[in-house]
Design a protein around this motif. Sequence first.
Motif, PDB file in Angstrom:
ATOM      1  N   ASN A   3      40.365  39.566  36.045  1.00  0.00           N
ATOM      2  CA  ASN A   3      41.688  39.204  35.538  1.00  0.00           C
ATOM      3  C   ASN A   3      42.710  38.970  36.645  1.00  0.00           C
ATOM      4  O   ASN A   3      43.590  38.120  36.505  1.00  0.00           O
ATOM      5  CB  ASN A   3      42.202  40.272  34.568  1.00  0.00           C
ATOM      6  N   ARG A   6      42.161  35.506  37.900  1.00  0.00           N
ATOM      7  CA  ARG A   6      42.580  34.572  36.854  1.00  0.00           C
ATOM      8  C   ARG A   6      44.107  34.437  36.838  1.00  0.00           C
ATOM      9  O   ARG A   6      44.638  33.337  36.710  1.00  0.00           O
ATOM     10  CB  ARG A   6      42.119  35.045  35.481  1.00  0.00           C
ATOM     11  N   LYS A   7      44.796  35.555  36.958  1.00  0.00           N
ATOM     12  CA  LYS A   7      46.262  35.522  36.975  1.00  0.00           C
ATOM     13  C   LYS A   7      46.778  34.758  38.188  1.00  0.00           C
ATOM     14  O   LYS A   7      47.756  34.006  38.095  1.00  0.00           O
ATOM     15  CB  LYS A   7      46.836  36.940  36.952  1.00  0.00           C
TER      16      LYS A   7
END
Length: 76
Positions: A3, A6-7
């Motif tokens: 994550n 991804r961020k």
Amino acid sequence: MNNTRRKLLQSIINKLNDCSLELESIKDEEQEAFDNFPEGLQVSERGEAMENAISEMESAISSIEDAITSIETAME
């Protein structure tokens, strides 16, 4: 992909979108300026340079869109 990465990639996409919008705005202003030139000036060296700049900005916008698509694909 985790994550955090991804961020980070989403942040890059957001920045690229902002750049694309700014570039589109500048291109539109240049196109409007060119369109308001008298026909004789449109075919002059300056007019041709403006047309070239518009074309190059369109190409850059397309490249940014391609980069966004590639990043989105990498995020899948």
